[in-house]
Scaffold this motif. Structure first.
Motif, PDB file in Angstrom:
ATOM      1  N   CYS A 167     -14.339   4.868  38.824  1.00  0.00           N
ATOM      2  CA  CYS A 167     -14.752   3.718  38.011  1.00  0.00           C
ATOM      3  C   CYS A 167     -16.104   4.023  37.379  1.00  0.00           C
ATOM      4  N   ALA A 168     -16.198   3.835  36.075  1.00  0.00           N
ATOM      5  CA  ALA A 168     -17.426   4.154  35.353  1.00  0.00           C
ATOM      6  C   ALA A 168     -18.526   3.121  35.561  1.00  0.00           C
ATOM      7  N   ASP A 169     -18.160   1.914  35.992  1.00  0.00           N
ATOM      8  CA  ASP A 169     -19.136   0.832  36.154  1.00  0.00           C
ATOM      9  C   ASP A 169     -18.860   0.108  37.463  1.00  0.00           C
ATOM     10  N   ALA A 170     -19.273   0.719  38.551  1.00  0.00           N
ATOM     11  CA  ALA A 170     -19.063   0.135  39.890  1.00  0.00           C
ATOM     12  C   ALA A 170     -20.401  -0.007  40.592  1.00  0.00           C
ATOM     13  N   ARG A 171     -20.639  -1.184  41.177  1.00  0.00           N
ATOM     14  CA  ARG A 171     -21.904  -1.432  41.867  1.00  0.00           C
ATOM     15  C   ARG A 171     -21.620  -2.127  43.202  1.00  0.00           C
ATOM     16  N   ARG A 221      -3.494  -6.458  32.898  1.00  0.00           N
ATOM     17  CA  ARG A 221      -3.933  -7.839  33.082  1.00  0.00           C
ATOM     18  C   ARG A 221      -5.293  -7.968  33.761  1.00  0.00           C
ATOM     19  N   VAL A 222      -5.840  -6.865  34.240  1.00  0.00           N
ATOM     20  CA  VAL A 222      -7.087  -6.930  35.012  1.00  0.00           C
ATOM     21  C   VAL A 222      -8.234  -6.363  34.189  1.00  0.00           C
ATOM     22  N   VAL A 223      -9.313  -7.162  34.013  1.00  0.00           N
ATOM     23  CA  VAL A 223     -10.473  -6.700  33.243  1.00  0.00           C
ATOM     24  C   VAL A 223     -11.739  -6.623  34.091  1.00  0.00           C
ATOM     25  N   GLY A 224     -11.640  -6.977  35.353  1.00  0.00           N
ATOM     26  CA  GLY A 224     -12.790  -6.895  36.237  1.00  0.00           C
ATOM     27  C   GLY A 224     -12.387  -7.248  37.653  1.00  0.00           C
ATOM     28  N   LEU A 225     -13.157  -6.749  38.623  1.00  0.00           N
ATOM     29  CA  LEU A 225     -12.833  -7.001  40.030  1.00  0.00           C
ATOM     30  C   LEU A 225     -14.120  -7.212  40.810  1.00  0.00           C
ATOM     31  N   PHE A 270     -12.214  -0.630  34.634  1.00  0.00           N
ATOM     32  CA  PHE A 270     -12.903  -1.879  34.315  1.00  0.00           C
ATOM     33  C   PHE A 270     -14.071  -2.013  35.293  1.00  0.00           C
ATOM     34  N   PRO A 271     -15.018  -2.908  35.022  1.00  0.00           N
ATOM     35  CA  PRO A 271     -16.171  -3.058  35.907  1.00  0.00           C
ATOM     36  C   PRO A 271     -15.773  -3.584  37.292  1.00  0.00           C
ATOM     37  N   VAL A 272     -16.452  -3.084  38.307  1.00  0.00           N
ATOM     38  CA  VAL A 272     -16.212  -3.494  39.692  1.00  0.00           C
ATOM     39  C   VAL A 272     -17.544  -3.865  40.335  1.00  0.00           C
ATOM     40  N   ARG A 273     -17.571  -5.003  41.017  1.00  0.00           N
ATOM     41  CA  ARG A 273     -18.749  -5.435  41.755  1.00  0.00           C
ATOM     42  C   ARG A 273     -18.329  -5.691  43.214  1.00  0.00           C
ATOM     43  N   LEU A 274     -18.998  -5.029  44.132  1.00  0.00           N
ATOM     44  CA  LEU A 274     -18.704  -5.178  45.557  1.00  0.00           C
ATOM     45  C   LEU A 274     -19.901  -5.825  46.240  1.00  0.00           C
ATOM     46  N   LEU A 275     -19.626  -6.851  47.038  1.00  0.00           N
ATOM     47  CA  LEU A 275     -20.658  -7.566  47.795  1.00  0.00           C
ATOM     48  C   LEU A 275     -20.363  -7.415  49.278  1.00  0.00           C
ATOM     49  N   LEU A 312     -24.699 -15.180  44.547  1.00  0.00           N
ATOM     50  CA  LEU A 312     -24.466 -13.778  44.230  1.00  0.00           C
ATOM     51  C   LEU A 312     -23.038 -13.547  43.732  1.00  0.00           C
ATOM     52  N   VAL A 313     -22.088 -14.278  44.309  1.00  0.00           N
ATOM     53  CA  VAL A 313     -20.701 -14.166  43.834  1.00  0.00           C
ATOM     54  C   VAL A 313     -20.610 -14.664  42.393  1.00  0.00           C
ATOM     55  N   GLU A 314     -21.241 -15.802  42.108  1.00  0.00           N
ATOM     56  CA  GLU A 314     -21.263 -16.315  40.737  1.00  0.00           C
ATOM     57  C   GLU A 314     -21.849 -15.279  39.779  1.00  0.00           C
ATOM     58  N   GLN A 315     -22.960 -14.684  40.183  1.00  0.00           N
ATOM     59  CA  GLN A 315     -23.628 -13.701  39.332  1.00  0.00           C
ATOM     60  C   GLN A 315     -22.725 -12.505  39.077  1.00  0.00           C
ATOM     61  N   ALA A 316     -22.047 -12.040  40.126  1.00  0.00           N
ATOM     62  CA  ALA A 316     -21.171 -10.870  39.987  1.00  0.00           C
ATOM     63  C   ALA A 316     -20.023 -11.164  39.013  1.00  0.00           C
ATOM     64  N   ILE A 317     -19.421 -12.348  39.133  1.00  0.00           N
ATOM     65  CA  ILE A 317     -18.337 -12.706  38.220  1.00  0.00           C
ATOM     66  C   ILE A 317     -18.861 -12.847  36.795  1.00  0.00           C
ATOM     67  N   SER A 318     -20.025 -13.471  36.663  1.00  0.00           N
ATOM     68  CA  SER A 318     -20.600 -13.687  35.326  1.00  0.00           C
ATOM     69  C   SER A 318     -20.813 -12.380  34.595  1.00  0.00           C
ATOM     70  N   GLU A 319     -21.196 -11.324  35.331  1.00  0.00           N
ATOM     71  CA  GLU A 319     -21.403 -10.015  34.709  1.00  0.00           C
ATOM     72  C   GLU A 319     -20.129  -9.464  34.083  1.00  0.00           C
TER      73      GLU A 319
END
Length: 249
Positions: free
Chosen positions: A215-219, A117-121, A188-193, A238-245
């Motif tokens: 994770c192959a796509d973690a920033r 159920r999870v495609v991004g975090l 799945f892609p991961v974005r950490l702020l 920045l949160v909006e941008q991270a989710i949009s990605e």
């Protein structure tokens, strides 16, 4: 303010929530320790998702906000269970999880429990394993003895006059839900702020999490001067941008 709807869980807890219908993947906001779904980030992201036509869910864990139960009776396992029930019952299809502070830990537990159920975090000052690595590790011997003997202690909160009640159950249950001790694959892609002025979650925690996950796509984005709330307008952008990605264009 619109009154929340309620979801009764199999464990007998009643969770307050607000759900916005829209396109998928949906976005689920997971709040922090002693926080609720009326915070700046949760409401800002709900409005942002509505403007995009994106499905969105925010809710209160048991013992938080408008949900049932007392905060001191809860623990990480209970709140992760609440989140899993909410996602299963109230959302359809794939979801992007946005976890703030403790919500980042909950998001990682959900990724392990509901991988399909999870495609991004997106983690905002994510605080995995904080009951052990931050709380227990910092307690003096007399505090540890009080927790183990009396079952609880109270520690000051940096946000208001109400202290945090830390229970033996919270500490012991936290140890059953640690995520930084064993391999953690996130396919799945991961974005950490993370803010550099955060006094609750150290930059070292964000670096440790980034290094630990498979994770192959973690920033990781470090924001100079941002505090733990991460709620200033530029932080929210920045949160909006991270989710949009992590969402389809």
């Amino acid at each position: 303010m619109t009154a929340p709807a309620y979801l009764d869980t199999p464990q007998g807890r009643r969770l307050a929530y607000h759900r916005t219908d829209g396109a998928g993947p949906g976005v689920v906001f997971l709040g922090g320790f002693m926080s609720d779904m009326t915070g700046t980030k949760a409401q800002h992201l709900e409005a942002w998702a509505r403007a995009r036509g994106q499905a969105f869910l925010r809710f209160d864990y048991s013992g938080h906000g408008q949900s049932s139960g007392a905060f001191a009776e809860g623990c990480i396992g209970d709140w992760a269970q609440d989140a899993e029930t909410a996602i299963t019952a109230l959302t359809d299809g794939p979801q992007v999880l946005v976890g703030s502070s403790m919500g980042g830990w909950i998001a990682l537990l959900l990724a392990r429990a509901l991988p399909e159920r999870v495609v991004g975090l997106v983690g905002i000052a994510a605080a995995p394993d904080f009951t052990e690595d931050s709380m227990w590790a910092s307690f003096a011997e007399d505090q540890r003895a009080t927790i183990m003997g009396a079952g609880r202690i109270e520690i000051p909160s940096g946000y208001d006059d109400s202290p945090y009640t830390i229970t033996r159950r919270l500490i012991e249950d936290g140890r059953e839900n640690l995520v930084l001790r064993d391999p953690l694959r996130l396919p799945f892609p991961v974005r950490l702020l993370q803010g550099t002025a955060d006094e609750d979650v150290e930059v070292a925690t964000a670096l440790r999490l980034l290094d630990h996950i498979d994770c192959a796509d973690a920033r990781l984005t470090l924001v100079k001067g941002a505090d733990h709330r991460f709620s200033e307008p530029d932080n929210l952008a920045l949160v909006e941008q991270a989710i949009s990605e992590l969402l389809p264009a």
